[in-house]
Design a protein around this motif. Sequence first.
Motif, PDB file in Angstrom:
ATOM      1  N   THR A   1       0.841  -1.198   0.000  1.00  0.00           N
ATOM      2  CA  THR A   1       0.000   0.000   0.000  1.00  0.00           C
ATOM      3  C   THR A   1       0.876   1.248   0.000  1.00  0.00           C
ATOM      4  OG1 THR A   1      -1.722   1.218   1.188  1.00  0.00           O
ATOM      5  CG2 THR A   1      -0.157  -0.018   2.527  1.00  0.00           C
ATOM      6  N   PRO A   2       0.531   2.270  -0.794  1.00  0.00           N
ATOM      7  CA  PRO A   2       1.343   3.485  -0.818  1.00  0.00           C
ATOM      8  C   PRO A   2       1.095   4.395   0.380  1.00  0.00           C
ATOM      9  CG  PRO A   2      -0.484   3.689  -2.345  1.00  0.00           C
ATOM     10  CD  PRO A   2      -0.516   2.280  -1.826  1.00  0.00           C
ATOM     11  N   PHE A   3      -0.076   4.246   1.018  1.00  0.00           N
ATOM     12  CA  PHE A   3      -0.363   5.103   2.167  1.00  0.00           C
ATOM     13  C   PHE A   3      -1.160   4.332   3.217  1.00  0.00           C
ATOM     14  CE2 PHE A   3      -3.885   5.667  -0.758  1.00  0.00           C
ATOM     15  CZ  PHE A   3      -4.995   5.584   0.063  1.00  0.00           C
ATOM     16  N   VAL A   4      -1.127   4.844   4.440  1.00  0.00           N
ATOM     17  CA  VAL A   4      -1.852   4.236   5.561  1.00  0.00           C
ATOM     18  C   VAL A   4      -2.659   5.319   6.265  1.00  0.00           C
ATOM     19  CG1 VAL A   4      -1.635   3.121   7.816  1.00  0.00           C
ATOM     20  CG2 VAL A   4      -0.167   2.398   5.927  1.00  0.00           C
ATOM     21  N   ARG A   5      -3.927   5.028   6.529  1.00  0.00           N
ATOM     22  CA  ARG A   5      -4.779   5.948   7.279  1.00  0.00           C
ATOM     23  C   ARG A   5      -4.816   5.534   8.738  1.00  0.00           C
ATOM     24  NH1 ARG A   5      -9.548   5.998   2.720  1.00  0.00           N
ATOM     25  NH2 ARG A   5      -8.636   7.604   1.384  1.00  0.00           N
ATOM     26  N   ILE A   6      -4.556   6.488   9.610  1.00  0.00           N
ATOM     27  CA  ILE A   6      -4.524   6.208  11.045  1.00  0.00           C
ATOM     28  C   ILE A   6      -5.513   7.104  11.769  1.00  0.00           C
ATOM     29  CG2 ILE A   6      -3.112   6.326  13.136  1.00  0.00           C
ATOM     30  CD1 ILE A   6      -0.681   5.652  11.489  1.00  0.00           C
ATOM     31  N   ILE A   7      -6.319   6.506  12.637  1.00  0.00           N
ATOM     32  CA  ILE A   7      -7.191   7.276  13.533  1.00  0.00           C
ATOM     33  C   ILE A   7      -6.551   7.173  14.919  1.00  0.00           C
ATOM     34  CG2 ILE A   7      -9.490   7.490  14.559  1.00  0.00           C
ATOM     35  CD1 ILE A   7     -10.660   6.271  12.065  1.00  0.00           C
ATOM     36  N   PRO A   8      -5.699   8.124  15.279  1.00  0.00           N
ATOM     37  CA  PRO A   8      -4.987   8.021  16.557  1.00  0.00           C
ATOM     38  C   PRO A   8      -5.891   8.184  17.769  1.00  0.00           C
ATOM     39  CG  PRO A   8      -4.568  10.142  15.547  1.00  0.00           C
ATOM     40  CD  PRO A   8      -5.330   9.348  14.548  1.00  0.00           C
TER      41      PRO A   8
END
Length: 222
Positions: free
Chosen positions: A23-30
């Motif tokens: 995956t080129p990017f990762v979404r994080i909900i901190p």
Amino acid sequence: IKKVKKYLNLLTAYIRAGKFTTTPFVRIIPIDRCNLNCDYCWQHSDNSKEITEQEYKLIIEKAKKMRVGMINFLGGEPLIWAHIYSAISLCNKYNIMTDITTNGTLLNEETLNKLGESGLDSLNISVDGKTTEKNIELLKNNMISIDKVRKKYGIIVRINAVLYKNNFEEIKELIEYCNLKKLPLSIGYVVPNINEKTENSIYFKEEDSEIIREIVSYIKEK
């Protein structure tokens, strides 16, 4: 030079994603808490959770090994997470681009400069909720500081807004302002959710088709 390295890393991540199962990017909900309480938002929970600093470091180490090119910080409201600045700095250290989406209520000269100093690459400001008019005014008040960090740190700034039945006049004002300031603007329609607190009056209905056509025509014109 640091920006160039990060852009090259992101480009490489997209090329690898086309060839391998990466995956080129990762979404994080901190953190899934928020300092607002928008009717249409699905992020309503009495069992709020957040990522610890150690958990985040493990995530980034794994992202580094996977050669991820960008980390997107979402929420909740990521600016109320205690580790947001050090989290961005860690990505910057590894030449991973960072993108954050915030409701903008916590932005001021100090927080904007801290984001810039941390190495933030992209800032998405969501001008949403029943207080659309108030949030537009807040955006205008912060514009001098926003312009400064855009120039000083090269941060890309975008504006997001959610269109619902009763805020079209405010959205018009926002469109005009973003055109004036040459700010990219993304507008989405409110989508009904299962949250029992949501007021049905904010949703478009079949009988609102004429209003919707007027709205779409206006947006296309601008």
